[in-house]
Each structure stands twice: as C-alpha cells, then as structure tokens.
Design a protein around this motif. Structure first.
Motif, PDB file in Angstrom:
ATOM      1  N   LYS A  96     -28.621 -89.908 -31.819  1.00 23.19           N
ATOM      2  CA  LYS A  96     -29.256 -88.652 -32.222  1.00 23.19           C
ATOM      3  C   LYS A  96     -30.010 -88.029 -31.050  1.00 23.19           C
ATOM      4  CE  LYS A  96     -32.239 -86.708 -35.798  1.00 23.19           C
ATOM      5  NZ  LYS A  96     -33.099 -86.994 -36.981  1.00 23.19           N
ATOM      6  N   ALA A  97     -30.677 -88.853 -30.254  1.00 21.94           N
ATOM      7  CA  ALA A  97     -31.406 -88.363 -29.083  1.00 21.94           C
ATOM      8  C   ALA A  97     -30.449 -87.741 -28.073  1.00 21.94           C
ATOM      9  CB  ALA A  97     -32.187 -89.503 -28.437  1.00 21.94           C
ATOM     10  N   LYS A  98     -29.294 -88.381 -27.897  1.00 21.78           N
ATOM     11  CA  LYS A  98     -28.292 -87.861 -26.974  1.00 21.78           C
ATOM     12  C   LYS A  98     -27.751 -86.525 -27.452  1.00 21.78           C
ATOM     13  CE  LYS A  98     -23.604 -87.677 -25.930  1.00 21.78           C
ATOM     14  NZ  LYS A  98     -22.411 -87.368 -26.720  1.00 21.78           N
ATOM     15  N   GLU A  99     -27.514 -86.415 -28.746  1.00 17.44           N
ATOM     16  CA  GLU A  99     -27.008 -85.163 -29.315  1.00 17.44           C
ATOM     17  C   GLU A  99     -28.009 -84.026 -29.112  1.00 17.44           C
ATOM     18  OE1 GLU A  99     -26.271 -86.193 -33.332  1.00 17.44           O
ATOM     19  OE2 GLU A  99     -24.519 -87.456 -32.888  1.00 17.44           O
ATOM     20  N   GLN A 100     -29.277 -84.309 -29.301  1.00 19.33           N
ATOM     21  CA  GLN A 100     -30.319 -83.289 -29.116  1.00 19.33           C
ATOM     22  C   GLN A 100     -30.422 -82.880 -27.650  1.00 19.33           C
ATOM     23  OE1 GLN A 100     -33.781 -85.168 -30.756  1.00 19.33           O
ATOM     24  NE2 GLN A 100     -33.325 -84.553 -32.862  1.00 19.33           N
ATOM     25  N   CYS A 101     -30.302 -83.863 -26.744  1.00 22.45           N
ATOM     26  CA  CYS A 101     -30.448 -83.580 -25.315  1.00 22.45           C
ATOM     27  C   CYS A 101     -29.288 -82.720 -24.814  1.00 22.45           C
ATOM     28  CB  CYS A 101     -30.526 -84.891 -24.531  1.00 22.45           C
ATOM     29  SG  CYS A 101     -31.132 -84.693 -22.841  1.00 22.45           S
TER      30      CYS A 101
ATOM     31  N   GLY B 207     -25.053 -82.934 -18.358  1.00 23.37           N
ATOM     32  CA  GLY B 207     -25.372 -84.362 -18.398  1.00 23.37           C
ATOM     33  C   GLY B 207     -26.823 -84.597 -18.774  1.00 23.37           C
ATOM     34  N   ILE B 208     -27.221 -85.838 -18.627  1.00 20.83           N
ATOM     35  CA  ILE B 208     -28.591 -86.247 -18.952  1.00 20.83           C
ATOM     36  C   ILE B 208     -29.101 -87.127 -17.818  1.00 20.83           C
ATOM     37  CG2 ILE B 208     -30.074 -87.470 -20.592  1.00 20.83           C
ATOM     38  CD1 ILE B 208     -27.924 -86.989 -22.711  1.00 20.83           C
ATOM     39  N   ILE B 209     -30.313 -86.892 -17.409  1.00 19.37           N
ATOM     40  CA  ILE B 209     -30.958 -87.772 -16.431  1.00 19.37           C
ATOM     41  C   ILE B 209     -32.252 -88.282 -17.059  1.00 19.37           C
ATOM     42  CG2 ILE B 209     -29.982 -86.708 -14.369  1.00 19.37           C
ATOM     43  CD1 ILE B 209     -32.586 -85.161 -14.031  1.00 19.37           C
ATOM     44  N   GLY B 210     -32.633 -89.491 -16.699  1.00 18.54           N
ATOM     45  CA  GLY B 210     -33.846 -90.019 -17.301  1.00 18.54           C
ATOM     46  C   GLY B 210     -34.202 -91.387 -16.784  1.00 18.54           C
ATOM     47  N   ILE B 211     -35.125 -92.005 -17.479  1.00 22.16           N
ATOM     48  CA  ILE B 211     -35.604 -93.336 -17.112  1.00 22.16           C
ATOM     49  C   ILE B 211     -35.599 -94.237 -18.338  1.00 22.16           C
ATOM     50  CG2 ILE B 211     -37.093 -92.462 -15.271  1.00 22.16           C
ATOM     51  CD1 ILE B 211     -39.473 -93.088 -17.241  1.00 22.16           C
ATOM     52  N   ILE B 212     -35.537 -95.529 -18.079  1.00 21.36           N
ATOM     53  CA  ILE B 212     -35.745 -96.511 -19.143  1.00 21.36           C
ATOM     54  C   ILE B 212     -36.843 -97.451 -18.674  1.00 21.36           C
ATOM     55  CG2 ILE B 212     -33.373 -96.346 -19.953  1.00 21.36           C
ATOM     56  CD1 ILE B 212     -32.827 -99.031 -18.627  1.00 21.36           C
ATOM     57  N   GLN B 213     -37.676 -97.879 -19.604  1.00 24.87           N
ATOM     58  CA  GLN B 213     -38.804 -98.737 -19.259  1.00 24.87           C
ATOM     59  C   GLN B 213     -38.864 -99.925 -20.203  1.00 24.87           C
ATOM     60  OE1 GLN B 213     -42.629 -96.818 -19.355  1.00 24.87           O
ATOM     61  NE2 GLN B 213     -43.672 -98.501 -18.348  1.00 24.87           N
ATOM     62  N   ASP B 214     -39.089-101.081 -19.629  1.00 21.18           N
ATOM     63  CA  ASP B 214     -39.234-102.301 -20.428  1.00 21.18           C
ATOM     64  C   ASP B 214     -40.653-102.330 -21.002  1.00 21.18           C
ATOM     65  OD1 ASP B 214     -39.370-104.791 -21.524  1.00 21.18           O
ATOM     66  OD2 ASP B 214     -38.676-105.875 -19.756  1.00 21.18           O
ATOM     67  N   ILE B 215     -40.778-102.177 -22.317  1.00 22.72           N
ATOM     68  CA  ILE B 215     -42.095-102.178 -22.979  1.00 22.72           C
ATOM     69  C   ILE B 215     -42.216-103.387 -23.907  1.00 22.72           C
ATOM     70  CG2 ILE B 215     -42.412 -99.679 -22.835  1.00 22.72           C
ATOM     71  CD1 ILE B 215     -41.475 -99.522 -25.770  1.00 22.72           C
ATOM     72  N   THR B 216     -41.405-104.413 -23.623  1.00 25.52           N
ATOM     73  CA  THR B 216     -41.407-105.602 -24.481  1.00 25.52           C
ATOM     74  C   THR B 216     -42.791-106.221 -24.566  1.00 25.52           C
ATOM     75  OG1 THR B 216     -39.119-106.033 -23.823  1.00 25.52           O
ATOM     76  CG2 THR B 216     -40.328-107.839 -24.870  1.00 25.52           C
TER      77      THR B 216
ATOM     78  N   LYS C 213     -36.420 -92.240 -21.919  1.00 19.72           N
ATOM     79  CA  LYS C 213     -36.785 -90.827 -21.796  1.00 19.72           C
ATOM     80  C   LYS C 213     -35.654 -90.099 -21.084  1.00 19.72           C
ATOM     81  CE  LYS C 213     -41.811 -91.495 -21.377  1.00 19.72           C
ATOM     82  NZ  LYS C 213     -42.982 -91.235 -20.500  1.00 19.72           N
ATOM     83  N   GLY C 214     -35.310 -88.927 -21.569  1.00 21.81           N
ATOM     84  CA  GLY C 214     -34.239 -88.169 -20.928  1.00 21.81           C
ATOM     85  C   GLY C 214     -34.442 -86.676 -21.067  1.00 21.81           C
ATOM     86  N   GLU C 215     -33.804 -85.941 -20.176  1.00 20.51           N
ATOM     87  CA  GLU C 215     -33.830 -84.488 -20.263  1.00 20.51           C
ATOM     88  C   GLU C 215     -32.494 -83.940 -19.771  1.00 20.51           C
ATOM     89  OE1 GLU C 215     -35.878 -82.863 -16.261  1.00 20.51           O
ATOM     90  OE2 GLU C 215     -37.284 -83.781 -17.685  1.00 20.51           O
ATOM     91  N   PRO C 216     -32.148 -82.733 -20.236  1.00 21.35           N
ATOM     92  CA  PRO C 216     -30.836 -82.179 -19.892  1.00 21.35           C
ATOM     93  C   PRO C 216     -30.685 -81.906 -18.396  1.00 21.35           C
ATOM     94  CG  PRO C 216     -31.903 -80.929 -21.658  1.00 21.35           C
ATOM     95  CD  PRO C 216     -32.930 -81.829 -21.092  1.00 21.35           C
ATOM     96  N   GLN C 217     -29.481 -82.122 -17.895  1.00 22.04           N
ATOM     97  CA  GLN C 217     -29.149 -81.747 -16.525  1.00 22.04           C
ATOM     98  C   GLN C 217     -28.273 -80.496 -16.595  1.00 22.04           C
ATOM     99  OE1 GLN C 217     -26.757 -84.521 -14.324  1.00 22.04           O
ATOM    100  NE2 GLN C 217     -27.433 -83.727 -12.328  1.00 22.04           N
ATOM    101  N   LEU C 218     -28.719 -79.446 -15.930  1.00 17.44           N
ATOM    102  CA  LEU C 218     -28.051 -78.146 -16.025  1.00 17.44           C
ATOM    103  C   LEU C 218     -27.268 -77.837 -14.757  1.00 17.44           C
ATOM    104  CD1 LEU C 218     -31.065 -76.124 -17.514  1.00 17.44           C
ATOM    105  CD2 LEU C 218     -29.281 -77.362 -18.760  1.00 17.44           C
ATOM    106  N   ASP C 219     -26.188 -77.049 -14.930  1.00 16.15           N
ATOM    107  CA  ASP C 219     -25.444 -76.573 -13.766  1.00 16.15           C
ATOM    108  C   ASP C 219     -25.981 -75.208 -13.363  1.00 16.15           C
ATOM    109  OD1 ASP C 219     -24.519 -74.799 -15.633  1.00 16.15           O
ATOM    110  OD2 ASP C 219     -22.456 -75.546 -15.643  1.00 16.15           O
ATOM    111  N   ARG C 220     -25.288 -74.535 -12.470  1.00 19.90           N
ATOM    112  CA  ARG C 220     -25.770 -73.239 -11.979  1.00 19.90           C
ATOM    113  C   ARG C 220     -25.793 -72.181 -13.067  1.00 19.90           C
ATOM    114  NH1 ARG C 220     -22.666 -72.728  -6.101  1.00 19.90           N
ATOM    115  NH2 ARG C 220     -23.659 -74.587  -5.129  1.00 19.90           N
ATOM    116  N   ASP C 221     -24.980 -72.381 -14.089  1.00 23.07           N
ATOM    117  CA  ASP C 221     -24.934 -71.421 -15.198  1.00 23.07           C
ATOM    118  C   ASP C 221     -25.854 -71.834 -16.344  1.00 23.07           C
ATOM    119  OD1 ASP C 221     -22.998 -69.956 -13.818  1.00 23.07           O
ATOM    120  OD2 ASP C 221     -21.392 -71.257 -14.588  1.00 23.07           O
TER     121      ASP C 221
END
Length: 553
Positions: free
Chosen positions: A198-203, A241-250, A228-236
């Motif tokens: 669902k997060a991917k679909e929204q992004c 795509g999506i770029i982001g980070i993952i963090q170990d919060i165990t 955490k992720g945010e959209p990657q946009l082209d010139r238009d």
C-alpha cells in the motif's frame, strides 16, 4: 576593429577570472614564458617577479610534483599533449591544486617553437572532493552505527537496488536474491506485506510514506524495520521510481514491548499491593477516588466523586494538620511525598504513604492535584521490628565483644596450614602481641622443637576427623621471648561458611603449672629435712604390690 579586439581581450580576462583559468605561452627559442594576469593571481605573484623566466615559473610547483612537470614538458617537446593535476606553493606560502594543460606548436620543419597551455585553479574542487570522500566514509560508518541503509526502486524496470548496510539489516545475501520487487516482498512477514504494498502504491502516485514492518525471523527472532520513501521524478515530474532509507529499529521495538509488559505488571502489582489513586479539582472542590482508595479507607458503599471535607473525619487527629496545610498552601514543587495516619471505619489505625503531583495552568496557578496512596502499615511495623532486632543484635554483639576482650581465653581461627586468620584482642594481654602483629602469620612460628610436632599431630587429627575435639598443652614464646605453658583446644569448622577454618581456643596456664608443682613438692618432701617422705613411698608401693614390699624387706 581595434576597439573590438580590445573588447574581446577584456572579455577574455574576465572569463579567465570567472573560471579561475589562466593561459601561458613559452617561446622555446627565446627561452621566455608569458602569462596572463590570472596566472599571477593563482600564483599570488606579479609579472615583474617572473619576468619571463621559466625557472621562476617552475619554482612555484611543489617539489614533490616538479619532476612530473619537467617530465611532461620533455614529452611535450616530442609532440605529446598533456593534462596533469599538481600542487603549487604560492608566493604567500599557500598550497593550491591546479590543472595544467599544454600543447606544443611546431614550424614547417616540425621543430618545436612554442608551448601554449592553461592553468586552472582547482583548489576548491579538490578540497570539496576530499571532504566528500571523507564524509562519505563517515556517512557509511554512521549508517552502520545507526542501522540505516539506502534503497532505490526503478518503477519502469521493476528493479530494486539497496546498499550494503541494507543487505545486513534485512539478513539478505546479495547473491541469493533477485532484483525484482516481488522478491523483496517475500522477506517481509506475510501479515505486513500489504502495509508495504500500500505504501508503494501511494508513493508511485506521488506521496511520501513511512511504515514499520517485520521481516521473516532468523533464528526465531523478528526484526523490526522502519521504511521511509519518497517519489523519484523525471524531468517531466512523472514518478519513475522510489528512493528512501530503511532503518533497523528492532532494539527500540523490543524495548517498547518490554516496557509495555512491565507497565502491565506494574498495574497488576498495584492492584495486589492495594494502592489507590486520587485526583482533586481545586475549582470544583471534588476529589475522585479509585476503588483502591475506598478499600484502604474501609469504605464499602460509596460514589467515586467525594467532597474532600467529608473524608477529613478519617484522618488521624494528630495528622490532620498535614492535610490542611497541604490544601491551604499547596507545594510549589510538582512532585511531593508524605506520610499520615488514618482511622478506618472499623476503627483500625493505618499508616499511609502518599505521592502527589501538582498541575499548573499557563499563569502558574495550581488547578488540580493528583496522586497515589499506599497502605504501609505492615511495612512500618516490620521496619520497627527490624530496628528493634537490630538494636538487640547490636547490644548482644557489644556484650559478646566485651566478654571476649576481657576473657582469660584467647580465641582464634587458623587455616589447615597454620596461618592465623583471626585472633581476639585477648592475645595482646596474654602474649604481648597485638592482633595486627599475628594476623596472617603462621602459628608454628611461635613454637620450637617438639612443640611444633605436637601441634602438627593435633592439626592432622582434627583435619582427618572433623568431629573430634583435640586438647593439649604446648610451650610457646611470648613477645618478650618468655616461654609460656598454654592449654590449647582445636575444633574443625572448615565447612562452616562463617568460619572456614580451625577454631583454636587457648589460655596461659604457666602460673597454674608452677603452683601445682610446688604443691606436689610440698606433699612429697619432709618439711624439715626437705627429703622425700619414706612413709609415703612405702604406702604407694604397698598399694601397688604387697609382694614387692615383702621382697624389699
């Protein structure tokens, strides 16, 4: 035309200044070098100093790079262009990085006549590159420490790229996983996959996301991951795509789970401990009580809203002033503690411990007070009993110490090898040695000859048979080197944790032995002649053997 040339020359000067690039020309036949103003600015020198001399020009190059400069110059004479990065030391002593390019011009006979080139000041660029390189290393270390990894998702190719730290976080072997998104979904706990999908679909629709998921356990332990992720946009401005980070919060999640468990246990413990809570609204004059409060006060029929004046009758008359003072002059501190007594409905007096918290409005005025109480009657009673027992024990301890100190016997503990582990203070009065003088010394040091053998046999006996009690007499040396006759008793208490040694009890019997000998002498010798008494001798012999007497006669 001349005006236009002047303008172009001026533009060239400004352009070189803007780009930090200067040009130079070296006339091989005249052995003369000509430089633009930007060269002098980079070298922080003047045209008058260089004065067209090549050696002065070359002197600005760092000694470590000068050999490279000369080598490339020689190769240039053979027709080879060069492009090198070297260091120069300016006239002000500052180190700069430059990019040096050159080309050789030849005449019709292919003989070199001139070398033309440029020098670009790349100091700022090099510093930034070095900083970026170092901070890049630190960034990796920081990500390792923080448990943070990076990822990129190419929505067009359906490919996922993740950093080295991300592989570690997700327990993934890069050689054993495909790059498509579905492969990464499979490592996520099945019930959390929909969250990530669902997060991917929204992004992909242009929205940022932040979700918490669990990955399939390794060795039976879940790993909690923050993505955490945010959209990657082209010139238009289209999402590609999506770029982001993952963090170990165990660690944080496990700590949170542990705290929640402890909180539940605390609530249960409060119920078992009969702790009550209350709240007082100073504006309405209404006190709210929990069930625990009524139980402690012994009130069966009640309403949870209580007017605090009505409960004053339960406070012990001698402690009523504490409650009044608290309500009339509430404390300025946020948290306070106190104790008071109450008289329950059944007439029993109970000790109460109270913890309160004060709430203030924006103007610093107290608007409400809340807190908890606990019946500590049993604790107080136990505390009083403990204090009384401690007093009795301390009294008995002092009495025992007094008796030991003033006893004619000296008590001690020795190891199986004879090391003195403990001695009572009577040792100084009897032998002259202070306690600290004999501790950790060997008891055999105070014996000579056969006396050592006697004690050794006694020790061996109690060590071999811990249940026996050994007693004997020894001759020992006092501090003044005077010999004493002592009576000694040994008991094996090595297995007793509070002792862990051989208990030795000894006393000085030197005077008693002397008196006994004197009495024995008087009894066996004539008072006038000092000779042995014959009547006593015959009496003894007669008692032993009547026939012997006849034989002697």
């Amino acid at each position: 035309m001349e005006k236009r040339l002047d303008m172009l020359e001026e533009n060239l000067i400004h352009m070189q200044e803007l780009l930090s690039v200067g040009s130079w020309t070296y006339d091989i036949q005249k052995n003369e070098i000509l430089c633009t103003e930007e060269i002098y600015r980079i070298f922080e020198t003047t045209a008058e100093y260089i004065d067209g001399k090549l050696n002065r020009f070359l002197d600005f190059f760092d000694p470590q790079d000068r050999e490279l400069v000369i080598k490339t110059y020689e190769e240039a004479l053979k027709g080879k262009e060069y492009n090198i990065e070297v260091c120069v030391i300016t006239a002000r002593g500052r180190k700069k990085y430059i990019n040096k390019k050159a080309r050789v011009l030849f005449n019709e006979d292919r003989n070199p006549i001139r070398i033309i080139g440029t020098i670009e000041d790349i100091t700022k660029k090099k510093i930034l590159e070095d900083n970026l390189r170092e901070t890049g290393k630190d960034l990796k270390y920081s990500q390792d420490i923080a448990g943070i990894g990076r990822f990129k998702y190419d929505a067009i190719k359906d490919e996922v790229f993740i950093s080295e730290e991300a592989y570690k976080i997700c327990n993934i072997d890069p050689l054993n996983i495909k790059t498509d998104l579905e492969s990464y979904y499979k490592i996520v706990l099945e019930e959390d996959r929909r969250i990530l999908e669902k997060a991917k679909e929204q992004c992909v629709k242009g929205q940022k996301f932040k979700v918490k998921i669990r990955i399939n356990p390794k060795d039976g332990v879940f790993k909690y991951i923050l993505v955490k992720g945010e959209p990657q946009l082209d010139r238009d401005n289209k999402v590609v795509g999506i770029i982001g980070i993952i963090q170990d919060i165990t660690e944080n999640e496990l700590l949170k789970i542990d705290l929640e468990k402890k909180n539940r246990n605390l609530i249960q413990a409060q119920h078992i401990s009969q702790i009550g809570s209350w709240e007082l609204d100073l504006n309405k004059g209404i006190r709210y009580w929990s069930e625990g409060m009524f139980k402690i006060y012994g009130i069966k029929e009640h309403s949870n809203e209580v007017n605090y004046e009505e409960i004053f009758k339960f406070v012990h008359p001698e402690d009523l002033y504490k409650i009044n003072n608290y309500l009339i002059n509430p404390p300025k501190e946020r948290y306070t503690v106190g104790e008071y007594r109450i008289i329950r409905t059944d007439g029993k007096i109970r000790d109460i411990y109270c913890l309160t918290e004060v709430a203030f409005d924006d103007n610093g005025k107290i608007v409400s007070i809340c807190g908890t109480i606990q019946d500590i009657t049993e604790i107080k009673e136990m505390s009083r009993k403990i204090e009384e027992e401690k007093r009795i024990i301390e009294s008995q301890k002092r009495r025992f110490e007094f008796l030991i100190q003033n006893s004619n016997d000296c008590l001690g503990i020795i190891s199986p090898e004879g090391t003195i582990l403990y001695s009572s203070s009577a040792v100084e009065r009897i032998s002259g040695y202070k306690v600290e003088e004999v501790l950790n010394k060997n008891v055999f040091d105070y014996l000579e000859g056969d006396e050592k053998i006697k004690l050794k046999k006694m020790l061996e006996a109690v060590l071999k048979n811990p249940d026996i009690h050994m007693q004997g007499e020894l001759i020992v040396k006092s501090k003044s080197s005077k010999k004493m006759c002592i009576e000694i008793e040994l008991d094996n208490h090595i297995k007793e944790p509070s002792v862990e040694g051989i208990v030795i009890n000894w006393r000085d019997i030197t005077k008693e032995k002397a008196i006994y000998k004197e009495i024995e002498y008087i009894a066996n010798h004539d008072n006038l002649t000092k000779l042995p008494r014959t009547d006593l001798l015959f009496s003894l012999i007669y008692k032993e053997d009547y026939k012997c007497i006849e034989y002697l006669l």
